[in-house]
Design a protein around this motif. Structure first.
Motif, PDB file in Angstrom:
ATOM      1  N   THR A 143      -4.441   2.076   4.267  1.00 15.81           N
ATOM      2  CA  THR A 143      -5.421   1.054   3.900  1.00 15.81           C
ATOM      3  C   THR A 143      -6.155   1.517   2.649  1.00 15.81           C
ATOM      4  N   VAL A 144      -6.871   0.590   2.017  1.00 13.86           N
ATOM      5  CA  VAL A 144      -7.661   0.933   0.837  1.00 13.86           C
ATOM      6  C   VAL A 144      -8.725   1.963   1.193  1.00 13.86           C
ATOM      7  N   TYR A 258       2.847  -0.513   0.141  1.00 12.42           N
ATOM      8  CA  TYR A 258       1.622  -1.274   0.375  1.00 12.42           C
ATOM      9  C   TYR A 258       1.739  -2.663  -0.244  1.00 12.42           C
ATOM     10  N   ALA A 266      -5.534  -6.897  -2.839  1.00 11.61           N
ATOM     11  CA  ALA A 266      -5.562  -5.710  -1.982  1.00 11.61           C
ATOM     12  C   ALA A 266      -4.706  -4.597  -2.583  1.00 11.61           C
ATOM     13  N   THR A 267      -3.563  -4.967  -3.136  1.00 13.11           N
ATOM     14  CA  THR A 267      -2.694  -3.959  -3.741  1.00 13.11           C
ATOM     15  C   THR A 267      -3.347  -3.324  -4.957  1.00 13.11           C
ATOM     16  N   ALA A 269      -6.535  -2.896  -5.395  1.00 13.41           N
ATOM     17  CA  ALA A 269      -7.550  -1.972  -4.891  1.00 13.41           C
ATOM     18  C   ALA A 269      -6.909  -0.698  -4.359  1.00 13.41           C
ATOM     19  N   TYR A 270      -5.779  -0.835  -3.684  1.00 10.86           N
ATOM     20  CA  TYR A 270      -5.085   0.338  -3.159  1.00 10.86           C
ATOM     21  C   TYR A 270      -4.569   1.208  -4.307  1.00 10.86           C
ATOM     22  N   TRP A 271      -3.969   0.576  -5.307  1.00 10.45           N
ATOM     23  CA  TRP A 271      -3.497   1.301  -6.492  1.00 10.45           C
ATOM     24  C   TRP A 271      -4.644   2.071  -7.141  1.00 10.45           C
ATOM     25  N   ALA A 273      -7.401   3.176  -5.746  1.00  9.47           N
ATOM     26  CA  ALA A 273      -7.806   4.291  -4.893  1.00  9.47           C
ATOM     27  C   ALA A 273      -6.822   5.454  -5.000  1.00  9.47           C
TER      28      ALA A 273
END
Length: 320
Positions: A143-144, A258, A266-267, A269-271, A273
């Motif tokens: 998750t993020v 992800y 969302a992707t 934000a995950y990238w 992080a």
């Protein structure tokens, strides 16, 4: 290879091993299979990804009854698993093993016992490293927030908090039969129903995230991953952080996986992080994180299917 079964008289376990230049380590695995699978009916299929060190011949010499599939190319871990299963004899469960795993006596029976008691799904043993230290193989879904926790606290400290860590580090969790979203793929017993519902493994993941993808798809289909703490195995493998290009591949595949399961925002934000994590490590002098951060900052790399550099084909079995 076949003995009178103790657990489940109808069970037949297909043992699947993918090798690449594994001649130094595969004899130890083969030696451990007899005691490790004592009391079970099982057969071994090895998919060899074009080893140049005689791995296939080593397997044939040490275990003539095994089926050896020479794939003719280093197509990656998932491709090897799929090729081995396609050539395997009929089975009711699949035991996927890295060539650098060593099963403790009775490990297979304990894994199968839990599979029967808990229903269909995936069961993993308690794994220790060669020096006896525990390997935290259980994982939570990426998750993020967990990527941020890893970036800011480090995987081990963040893992103490379920919302902040992907790696499950709580010692108590490894002392009981527990469930997780996925587990490191060095040793996995998969029920036949789970395999039929969720296979094949995704060959676009050359190495890393392939077991995450399979286990999350299995969980989504109602087949959870569980730990059998009494079943023991030793992992003598190395660390993917030792090679910058391996860590680059691992990092890119995490983001690719992800992206498949989430939307654009969302992707992104995950990238971000994950990039924060790699930039912070790179600033401290980590060459592996420098390689990963450089790749993350090049959008084209996320559209590629990461594989080994042409001059550095990877051995299967490296772990995060």
């Amino acid at each position: 290879m076949t003995t009178d079964p103790v657990a489940g008289s109808g069970d037949v376990v297909a043992v699947i091993v993918v090798t690449y230049n594994s001649a130094p380590v595969v004899p130890g695995l083969l030696d451990s299979l007899g005691p490790g699978l004592d009391g079970l009916r099982w057969h071994l299929t090895v998919a060899d990804n074009a080893s140049a060190d005689g791995t296939a011949d080593t397997v044939r010499q040490l275990m003539p009854e095994a089926r050896v599939v020479e794939t003719g190319r280093n197509g990656g871990y998932s491709a090897g698993i799929n090729a081995a299963i396609a050539a395997a004899q009929p089975f009711t469960a699949v035991l996927v093993l890295n060539p650098d795993i060593r099963l403790a006596p009775g490990c297979g029976r304990l894994l199968l016992d839990l599979l029967h008691r808990s229903g269909d799904g995936i069961v993993v043993p308690l794994v220790t490293m060669a020096d006896g230290s525990p390997e935290h193989t259980l994982r939570r879904e990426p998750t993020v927030l967990r990527a941020l926790g890893d970036a800011l606290l480090g995987a081990e400290r963040a893992g103490r908090f379920p919302l902040l860590g992907e790696v499950v580090t709580d010692p108590a969790t490894y002392q009981r039969e527990s469930s997780s979203d996925w587990a490191v793929g060095s040793a996995l017993l998969i029920s036949g129903r789970c395999w039929s519902a969720c296979a094949p493994w995704d060959e676009s993941f050359f190495l890393y995230s392939e077991e995450t993808d399979f286990a999350l798809r299995a969980r989504d289909a109602g087949f959870p991953t569980r730990l059998a703490p009494a079943a023991r195995a030793t992992h003598i493998g190395g660390d993917s952080r030792a090679a910058p290009w391996l860590w680059r591949m691992l990092t890119l595949n995490k983001v690719r996986l992800y992206r498949r399961r989430h939307g654009r925002l969302a992707t992104a934000a995950y990238w971000a992080a994950i990039l924060l994590r790699e930039l912070s490590r790179a600033a401290l002098g980590s060459p592996t994180s420098r390689a990963a951060a450089t790749a993350l900052l090049r959008p084209a790399t996320l559209r590629e299917v990461p594989g080994p550099p042409a001059d550095r084909p990877t051995a299967i079995g490296a772990t995060a």
